[in-house]
Design a protein around this motif. Structure first.
Motif, PDB file in Angstrom:
ATOM      1  N   ARG A 141       0.841  -1.202   0.000  1.00  0.00           N
ATOM      2  CA  ARG A 141       0.000   0.000   0.000  1.00  0.00           C
ATOM      3  C   ARG A 141       0.875   1.251   0.000  1.00  0.00           C
ATOM      4  NH1 ARG A 141      -4.302   2.055   4.621  1.00  0.00           N
ATOM      5  NH2 ARG A 141      -2.404   1.952   5.896  1.00  0.00           N
ATOM      6  N   HIS A 142       0.649   2.102  -0.992  1.00  0.00           N
ATOM      7  CA  HIS A 142       1.296   3.416  -1.065  1.00  0.00           C
ATOM      8  C   HIS A 142       2.816   3.304  -1.019  1.00  0.00           C
ATOM      9  CE1 HIS A 142      -2.592   5.225   0.915  1.00  0.00           C
ATOM     10  NE2 HIS A 142      -2.829   4.570  -0.215  1.00  0.00           N
ATOM     11  N   GLU A 172      -2.742   1.867  -4.513  1.00  0.00           N
ATOM     12  CA  GLU A 172      -1.881   2.946  -4.983  1.00  0.00           C
ATOM     13  C   GLU A 172      -2.709   4.145  -5.410  1.00  0.00           C
ATOM     14  OE1 GLU A 172       1.230   3.115  -4.605  1.00  0.00           O
ATOM     15  OE2 GLU A 172       1.624   1.032  -4.027  1.00  0.00           O
ATOM     16  N   TRP A 218      -0.794  10.980  -6.213  1.00  0.00           N
ATOM     17  CA  TRP A 218      -0.999  11.817  -5.037  1.00  0.00           C
ATOM     18  C   TRP A 218      -0.941  13.309  -5.358  1.00  0.00           C
ATOM     19  CZ3 TRP A 218      -2.567   7.871  -2.741  1.00  0.00           C
ATOM     20  CH2 TRP A 218      -1.871   6.672  -2.756  1.00  0.00           C
ATOM     21  N   GLN A 230       3.028  12.343   1.531  1.00  0.00           N
ATOM     22  CA  GLN A 230       1.994  11.555   2.201  1.00  0.00           C
ATOM     23  C   GLN A 230       2.011  11.684   3.708  1.00  0.00           C
ATOM     24  OE1 GLN A 230      -0.579   9.139   0.758  1.00  0.00           O
ATOM     25  NE2 GLN A 230      -0.214  10.962  -0.449  1.00  0.00           N
ATOM     26  N   GLY A 240       3.343   9.266  -7.218  1.00  0.00           N
ATOM     27  CA  GLY A 240       2.316   8.255  -7.427  1.00  0.00           C
ATOM     28  C   GLY A 240       2.240   7.813  -8.873  1.00  0.00           C
ATOM     29  N   ARG A 242      -7.134   7.223  -6.372  1.00  0.00           N
ATOM     30  CA  ARG A 242      -6.754   6.143  -5.468  1.00  0.00           C
ATOM     31  C   ARG A 242      -7.497   4.883  -5.892  1.00  0.00           C
ATOM     32  NH1 ARG A 242      -5.790   9.129   0.390  1.00  0.00           N
ATOM     33  NH2 ARG A 242      -5.237  11.150  -0.493  1.00  0.00           N
TER      34      ARG A 242
END
Length: 219
Positions: A120-121, A150, A153, A158, A175, A212
């Motif tokens: 995640r991310h 993901e 962004w 973040q 991102g 997202r």
């Protein structure tokens, strides 16, 4: 990635560990946010207890949900403070999990193979995300599943702080769109789908106006 940049990124996230869980989708402290992530994870994970690798696990919030659902979780993160918090979090909840300090690009799991790999991310922070994706696929058992949460962004750090100098040279700095990530993953898997997540306010604790999504792929 140069060694100074690697060290800077490690230091950035190690310093961020203390306040990392203050973000609603990191700490999952609100019941509705925790429940929203729990629903998503249960829909993505195998129905039966499985070995799951959580790369870039941070403070272990998603690992904890997976462990509570009966899965055998291994979390890997580059920063020792994140790993310490993950271990503390699961122990406080009476849950079992294994946490390792290591590079998520090449997790220190030896010959182990997993039923699901979750990230995640994370991919936007990687110097060679496509090489990481290729390696992650090799860590899955036949019929295993890759789950990448993901986005693209508005702010690449973040955490509310400026990110490290030089990180704008990373391939997916800020991102990656679902279209671009799907194009990178599709040749590696047998089936792939994108699940939009921007409109699920409960996941983030507030409305978001950037892209997202979850990419769910089977091998």
């Amino acid at each position: 990635m140069t060694e100074p940049l690697t060290a800077a990124i490690t230091g950035y996230w190690d310093a961020a560990a203390g306040e990392f869980d203050a973000e609603p989708d990191h700490g999952l402290r609100a019941e509705h946010t925790r429940a929203a992530w729990d629903r998503r994870l249960r829909s993505w994970a195998p129905a039966d207890p499985a070995d799951i690798l959580d790369v870039g696990c941070g403070t272990g919030s998603l690992s904890a949900l997976l462990a509570a659902a009966g899965h055998r979780v291994t979390g890997v993160d580059l920063t020792p403070r994140m790993i310490e918090q993950a271990e503390t979090k699961l122990a406080a909840a009476g849950l079992t999990g294994r946490f390792l300090v290591g590079d998520a690009v090449s997790p220190p799991v030896g010959e182990e193979r997993f039923g699901m790999l979750l990230s995640r991310h994370l991919v936007w922070t990687l110097p060679d995300p496509q090489a990481a994706l290729r390696h992650w696929i090799t860590l899955l058992r036949p019929s295993g599943r890759l789950v990448l949460v993901e986005g693209r962004w508005r702010e690449s750090g973040q955490t509310g702080h400026p990110y490290v100098a030089g990180a704008d040279a990373l391939p997916w700095s800020g991102g990656v769109t679902a279209e671009a990530l799907a194009a990178a993953v599709r040749p590696l898997v047998t089936d792939l789908r994108i699940e939009p997540l921007s409109d699920d306010t409960d996941l983030w604790g507030h409305p978001v106006d950037d892209e997202r999504y979850a990419l769910i792929a089977d091998v």
